[in-house]
Write a protein that holds these residues in place. Structure first.
Motif, PDB file in Angstrom:
ATOM      1  N   GLU A  13      46.422  43.126  40.786  1.00 36.88           N
ATOM      2  CA  GLU A  13      47.404  42.517  41.685  1.00 36.88           C
ATOM      3  C   GLU A  13      46.721  41.551  42.658  1.00 36.88           C
ATOM      4  OE1 GLU A  13      50.632  43.815  45.080  1.00 36.88           O
ATOM      5  OE2 GLU A  13      50.173  45.243  43.480  1.00 36.88           O
ATOM      6  N   ASN A  17      47.376  37.559  42.922  1.00 39.67           N
ATOM      7  CA  ASN A  17      47.717  36.910  44.193  1.00 39.67           C
ATOM      8  C   ASN A  17      46.766  35.767  44.507  1.00 39.67           C
ATOM      9  OD1 ASN A  17      49.921  38.573  44.616  1.00 39.67           O
ATOM     10  ND2 ASN A  17      48.773  40.049  45.849  1.00 39.67           N
ATOM     11  N   GLU A  21      47.979  31.830  44.670  1.00 39.38           N
ATOM     12  CA  GLU A  21      47.744  31.053  45.889  1.00 39.38           C
ATOM     13  C   GLU A  21      46.995  29.753  45.587  1.00 39.38           C
ATOM     14  OE1 GLU A  21      44.977  31.462  49.850  1.00 39.38           O
ATOM     15  OE2 GLU A  21      45.909  33.284  49.072  1.00 39.38           O
TER      16      GLU A  21
END
Length: 144
Positions: A13, A17, A21
């Protein structure tokens, strides 16, 4: 079937992320190098697969690592036999990108153009006719 431990799920995870980003920046790198949104998306898919399979605990700077992988893959695609076999007659223009979905892309392109223009003016010596022409065209609206 193998189940993931909570630590592995959390690590994946965090990796997702970090990638999400940085995705607009990575897309910009690949797009500017290749001039094709489709090829840039293909590069990002390959970067994601490599990012998933990397021992991320050894990576100190994910942003630099992902940018490096994106750049190297884009260079490989640009130098591939497929790219060399294709020939295009006429001026090369990059594919247009729909900036209505993400206004940041349009702003980034605008900033790139401003920087390119300033670099052009810097390279042209002050008394030169080409510089004068560039400055006049950029400051004078075009009436058609």
């Amino acid at each position: 079937m193998q189940t993931e431990s909570p630590e592995e799920a959390n690590a994946l995870e965090q990796a997702a992320n970090a990638f999400i980003e940085l995705r607009p920046r990575l897309f910009g790198i690949a797009y500017r190098m290749l001039g094709s949104a489709a090829e840039a998306e293909d590069i990002l898919q390959e970067v994601w697969v490599r990012w998933q399979n990397t021992d991320r605990a050894t990576i100190e700077n994910p942003s630099a690592f992902l940018a490096l992988i994106t750049t190297r893959l884009a260079i490989n695609v640009a130098q591939s036999a497929r790219a060399r076999r294709e020939s295009y007659i006429g001026p090369w223009l990059p594919e247009p990108i729909d900036t209505s979905i993400d206004p940041a892309v349009g702003a980034e392109r605008g900033e790139d153009l401003e920087l390119a223009f300033l670099l052009l003016l810097e390279r042209l010596t002050p008394p030169s006719a080409p510089r004068t022409s560039c400055v006049r065209r950029s400051s004078t609206p075009i009436h058609r």
